[in-house]
Scaffold this motif. Structure first.
Motif, mmCIF file in Angstrom:
data_model
loop_
_atom_site.group_PDB
_atom_site.id
_atom_site.type_symbol
_atom_site.label_atom_id
_atom_site.label_comp_id
_atom_site.label_asym_id
_atom_site.label_seq_id
_atom_site.Cartn_x
_atom_site.Cartn_y
_atom_site.Cartn_z
ATOM 1 N N THR A 197 0.874 -1.173 0.000
ATOM 2 C CA THR A 197 0.000 0.000 0.000
ATOM 3 C C THR A 197 0.910 1.222 0.000
ATOM 4 O OG1 THR A 197 -1.406 -1.268 1.499
ATOM 5 C CG2 THR A 197 -2.025 1.030 1.096
ATOM 6 N N THR A 200 -4.696 1.403 -2.591
ATOM 7 C CA THR A 200 -5.311 0.356 -1.768
ATOM 8 C C THR A 200 -4.408 -0.875 -1.905
ATOM 9 O OG1 THR A 200 -6.653 -0.317 -3.646
ATOM 10 C CG2 THR A 200 -7.694 1.186 -2.078
ATOM 11 N N PRO A 201 -4.449 -1.820 -0.919
ATOM 12 C CA PRO A 201 -3.484 -2.931 -0.955
ATOM 13 C C PRO A 201 -3.616 -3.816 -2.199
ATOM 14 C CG PRO A 201 -4.697 -2.883 1.140
ATOM 15 C CD PRO A 201 -5.327 -1.860 0.264
#
Ligand code: GLA
Length: 387
Positions: free
Chosen positions: A230, A261-262
């Motif tokens: 991230t 976002t991851p």
């Protein structure tokens, strides 16, 4: 069954005191340098830093290289999470900057040339992605290949090591005598903290960074495609075929470079995308949201099978993320295992590549009378249950 009689109370106390002293590894003393071989006719020393949470960092005066970084996983099992060699000779022979501080200017300078105050400076061309030549990581003998002075230090029970190097006026083609100090700390909050500080006697470009290769499963334990990243970065600096920035800033949104976002490294690394083709995978500079020069979170790296999580905090405006696209199994690491394609991740906190030739990028020119200061923290923790 025979039982030993209980020791007398005074003896018991003494035993307890000795046991306690051993149970809590003392981080109170400044670490001492131990000989680790010879480079340029000088003795290279290695320092071992420990904290009270079971972490251990070893760093040497050759290249200010971090040779190992041990940290526990969620089962309390310790592994060395950085790539490197067992001996100094191997570092001297062939290394893609494992664990080193690179500079005077980290990353690339187009055509190995820049102009400062009306004078053009020419640097060695030591890199050629896409067949296009440039200067990389400070030149033929950058800060990663010189012997620094090392001093073990201690502050409030936290161990550190201070590396000092004076780069001569004209060294590797750069102007000005650069006086550089890089200090590593290993705190009880499981942080490897790096403080950089530099002064000069002539205007000169400075962009030093740490080039450790991480594998949160442990070095030599396979690829890094499952690591989740991230980034606090909405933009990146797109590059041309020679990995030189075009000078533009581009939104990551809608591209495989979007880590707001991851995402796992492997999810999109082979996507049909021109930027990834140029880099042979990820090898780009992200423009961090934090441009204020204050220490702030830049990235979070999570490895699901071990739970190991690494947060990166920095005062720098950029983050070069490279995913080991040039590793090919030819180099064998400290535990005897080959380092294969995409077996490690590098996160270089820095100013943007080719800054001396890019007037719109934040400046890396250090002037006499000023001090360059920069801090980066790699903070380790554990996250999540077993996957
Ligand atoms: C940096 C560069 C990469 C590569 C590595 C060293 O991360 O951006 O292209 O040269 O250093 O192998």
């Amino acid at each position: 069954m025979t039982r030993k009689p209980n020791p007398a109370p005074a003896t018991r106390l003494a035993i307890l005191a000795i046991a306690a002293a051993f149970a809590l590894p003392s981080s109170a003393a400044a670490p001492k340098g131990e000989p680790f071989g010879t480079a340029d006719g000088k003795t290279v020393e290695i320092f071992t830093l420990t904290n009270r949470k079971g972490m251990k960092l070893r760093a040497m005066t050759y290249g200010a290289i971090v040779q190992s970084l041990e940290t526990p996983d969620r089962d309390g099992k310790t592994a060395d999470v950085v790539l490197g060699y067992k001996t100094l000779e191997e570092y001297i022979k062939d290394t893609p900057y494992f664990g080193a501080v690179v500079g005077r200017v980290g990353n690339r300078i187009a055509n190995g040339k820049f102009t400062l105050d009306g004078k053009t400076y020419t640097l060695a061309l030591n890199n050629d992605p896409g067949g296009i030549k440039c200067s990389l990581h400070g030149g033929l003998k950058g800060f990663d290949k010189v012997v620094w002075q090392g001093e073990g230090i201690e502050k409030d029970g936290v161990q550190g090591v201070k590396f000092h190097y004076v780069s001569k006026d004209g060294e590797e083609g750069y102007p000005g005598t650069l006086d550089l100090t890089v200090t590593y700390w290993l705190t009880d909050d499981n942080e490897w903290k790096i403080d950089y500080s530099a002064t000069t006697d002539k205007a000169t470009p400075v962009n030093v960074t740490q080039h450790s290769y991480f594998n949160l499963k442990g070095e030599g334990n396979g690829d890094i495609l499952d690591h989740e990243l991230t980034f606090k970065a909405a933009k990146f600096t797109p590059v041309d075929a020679g990995l030189i920035p075009t000078g533009k800033l581009q939104d990551v949104k809608g591209t495989p470079l979007d880590f707001t976002t991851p995402h796992k490294v492997g999810e999109r690394v082979n996507a049909d995308n021109e930027q990834l083709k140029f880099g042979g995978g990820y090898d780009h500079n992200w423009v961090l949201d934090n441009q204020g020069g204050k220490l702030a979170l830049a990235a979070t790296i999570h490895e699901p099978t071990t739970g190991r999580t690494m947060e990166i905090l920095t005062t720098e405006p950029g983050l070069q993320f490279y995913c080991g696209n040039f590793l090919d199994g030819k180099l064998t690491g400290k535990s005897g295992k080959p380092y294969n394609y995409r077996n490690a991740l590098v996160f270089e906190t820095q100013h943007y590549p080719d800054s001396p030739n890019q007037p719109s990028f934040p400046s890396i020119i250090l002037k006499p009378g000023k001090t360059m200061k920069s801090t980066t923290v790699y903070r380790f923790s554990l996250k999540g249950g077993k996957p």
